[in-house]
Design an enzyme around this catalytic site. Structure first.
Site, PDB file in Angstrom:
ATOM      1  N   ASN A   7       4.850   3.953   4.190  1.00  0.00           N
ATOM      2  CA  ASN A   7       3.623   3.408   3.597  1.00  0.00           C
ATOM      3  C   ASN A   7       4.058   2.575   2.395  1.00  0.00           C
ATOM      4  O   ASN A   7       4.369   3.112   1.339  1.00  0.00           O
ATOM      5  CB  ASN A   7       2.718   4.572   3.175  1.00  0.00           C
ATOM      6  N   ARG A  90       2.267   2.211   8.048  1.00  0.00           N
ATOM      7  CA  ARG A  90       0.835   2.157   7.731  1.00  0.00           C
ATOM      8  C   ARG A  90       0.497   0.724   7.303  1.00  0.00           C
ATOM      9  O   ARG A  90       1.106   0.186   6.375  1.00  0.00           O
ATOM     10  CB  ARG A  90       0.522   3.106   6.589  1.00  0.00           C
ATOM     11  N   HIS A 179      -9.605   3.837   5.863  1.00  0.00           N
ATOM     12  CA  HIS A 179      -9.354   5.275   6.073  1.00  0.00           C
ATOM     13  C   HIS A 179      -9.466   5.650   7.559  1.00  0.00           C
ATOM     14  O   HIS A 179      -9.686   6.810   7.890  1.00  0.00           O
ATOM     15  CB  HIS A 179     -10.374   6.160   5.317  1.00  0.00           C
ATOM     16  N   ARG A 240     -13.708   3.048  -8.420  1.00  0.00           N
ATOM     17  CA  ARG A 240     -14.455   1.954  -7.757  1.00  0.00           C
ATOM     18  C   ARG A 240     -15.945   2.253  -7.763  1.00  0.00           C
ATOM     19  O   ARG A 240     -16.354   3.398  -7.593  1.00  0.00           O
ATOM     20  CB  ARG A 240     -13.995   1.789  -6.312  1.00  0.00           C
ATOM     21  N   GLU A 383      -2.476  11.890   7.219  1.00  0.00           N
ATOM     22  CA  GLU A 383      -2.337  10.531   7.738  1.00  0.00           C
ATOM     23  C   GLU A 383      -0.922  10.255   8.238  1.00  0.00           C
ATOM     24  O   GLU A 383      -0.733   9.533   9.213  1.00  0.00           O
ATOM     25  CB  GLU A 383      -2.744   9.519   6.649  1.00  0.00           C
TER      26      GLU A 383
END
Ligand code: ADP
Length: 397
Positions: A7, A90, A179, A240, A383
């Site tokens: 990643n 990823r 996601h 956010r 993940e």
């Protein structure tokens, strides 16, 4: 087969080496401050975390250091690089081109490059990781696993914004969702955990981490999700804003004397629960501060939970029903009080919480009572494992 999961960000690179047969993590680690001074943290399975201050001027040196650690006689877990059967990367954005994971051929890489415009902070960094691995492990098959791919099944009514259609057809402005690897993994695992097939269930996955999104998974397919064109949309997050009235941008820019770019930065980095509390983006800090009487931290938690609950309601409507709600990621897995608050808005769905099992953290659990009309679960996401599984599926055993 051993799969190296990568990643890669602009100045960091996370990795895990996973044995796909046993699904055990053989080693994992993180390269930080790539291009600055460099720091590599490596943890072999069952061993201590080791910190190396290797200079990491480029991503190629970072990947090279990772491969060195993995094969090191002391801290390594494999004898040679030939024991790495495949690499899974990823990738944040696959646009409309990628509805599933893909083998990284020259053509696929060219297509991912085209998606850079849609994710200018992430895709270029992901590509640098791909190129570094290709340079150092020529001939090893590599697979791209996209955050957006799972959501490509969304119907037009869910992905189209009510904007000039030409903005969609010409510029690709639409809901993509993110996601996806986690929503796919958790919804599948939820079904498996309940002894059902994904095709039998209407599931709402609440991925509540520093970034947060919900996904309506109807009979195994994503039909709607709260993040949109970018990961800024949806529920409030750590820093956010999530959904706001777009007119605020112009108004706040004028009031604060900021450019549009600077306002966007505030929406991404100084908003969410951090913005409301003025204290922290971390729910552990907010919970402690709220318990000690800090009103803004309490308000931040309330705003977050209220909005998550509203999305659950929206997705129950989108699917004309819901069988399973699954909580996952840092907050979803570990914060019983957030789960309780979210679920307190959903009694009308016939949800009854089991206060005993809801106390558990970070393990697969049913947190609703046997009488609850909707089954509520905690399903830890993974993940990296999802990427490793996808990789093996594409390259073959
Ligand atoms: P990301 O992958 O988006 O960085 P994570 O899924 O790891 O995020 O979630 C990190 C967040 O989870 C933290 O910022 C914190 O708010 C929350 N979190 C982690 N552990 C706990 C805990 N024990 N209790 C409450 N919240 C927690």
């Amino acid at each position: 087969m051993n799969v190296l999961v990568i990643n890669c960000g602009s100045s960091s690179l996370k990795y895990q080496l996973i044995d796909s047969e046993t699904e055990k993590v053989l080693a994992k680690g993180l390269c930080e401050r790539i291009g600055i001074d460099g720091r590599l943290t490596h943890t072999p399975a069952g061993g201590q975390k080791i910190v190396f201050n290797d200079p990491l001027p480029t991503h190629v040196t970072a990947v090279s250091s990772v491969l060195e650690k993995l094969t090191d006689p002391q801290c390594g877990v494999i004898a040679s690089l030939s024991e790495i059967g495949a690499v899974g990367h990823r990738i944040v954005h696959g646009g409309e081109k990628f509805a599933s994971s893909t083998l990284l051929t020259d053509e696929a890489i060219a297509e991912i490059e085209k998606c850079c415009e849609l994710a200018p902070l992430h895709n270029p960094a992901n590509l640098i990781g791909i190129n570094a691995c290709r340079e150092l492990m020529p001939g090893v098959p590599m697979v791209a696993v996209f955050d957006t791919a799972f959501h490509q099944t969304m119907p037009e009514k869910a992905f189209l914004y009510s904007l000039p259609y030409r903005w969609y057809s010409q510029y690709g402005i639409r809901r993509y969702g993110f996601h996806g690897t986690s929503h796919s993994f958790v919804s599948k695992r939820a079904a498996e955990f309940l002894g059902k097939k994904p095709e039998e269930l209407k599931t709402i996955v609440c991925h509540l981490g520093n970034g947060a999104s919900l996904c309506a998974v109807k009979y195994g397919k994503s039909v709607d999700t709260s993040m949109g064109f970018t990961p800024l949309e949806g529920v409030p997050m750590g820093t956010r804003s999530g959904n706001i009235d777009p007119a605020i941008l112009e108004y706040a820019a004028a009031k604060e004397g900021l450019t549009l770019h600077e306002v966007m930065n505030v929406l991404n980095k100084q908003s969410g629960v951090q913005g409301i509390s003025g204290l922290s983006s971390d729910f552990r800090d907010l919970g402690a501060a709220a318990a000690a009487g800090d009103k803004r931290s309490a308000a931040a938690i309330e705003v977050f939970c209220y909005n998550v609950a509203k999305f659950v309601g929206a997705y129950a409507a989108a699917m004309n029903g819901v069988d399973v709600i699954a909580f996952t990621a840092g907050i979803g897995e570990n914060d019983p009080s957030v789960r309780t608050k979210v679920l307190s808005y959903l009694e009308y769905l016939g949800i009854e919480v089991n206060p005993q099992t809801n106390k558990l953290r970070g393990e697969e659990t049913v947190i609703s009572t046997p009488d609850s009309r909707v089954t509520v679960l905690v399903i830890p996401t993974n993940e990296e494992l999802a990427i490793a599984r996808e990789t093996v599926e594409i390259v073959g055993e």
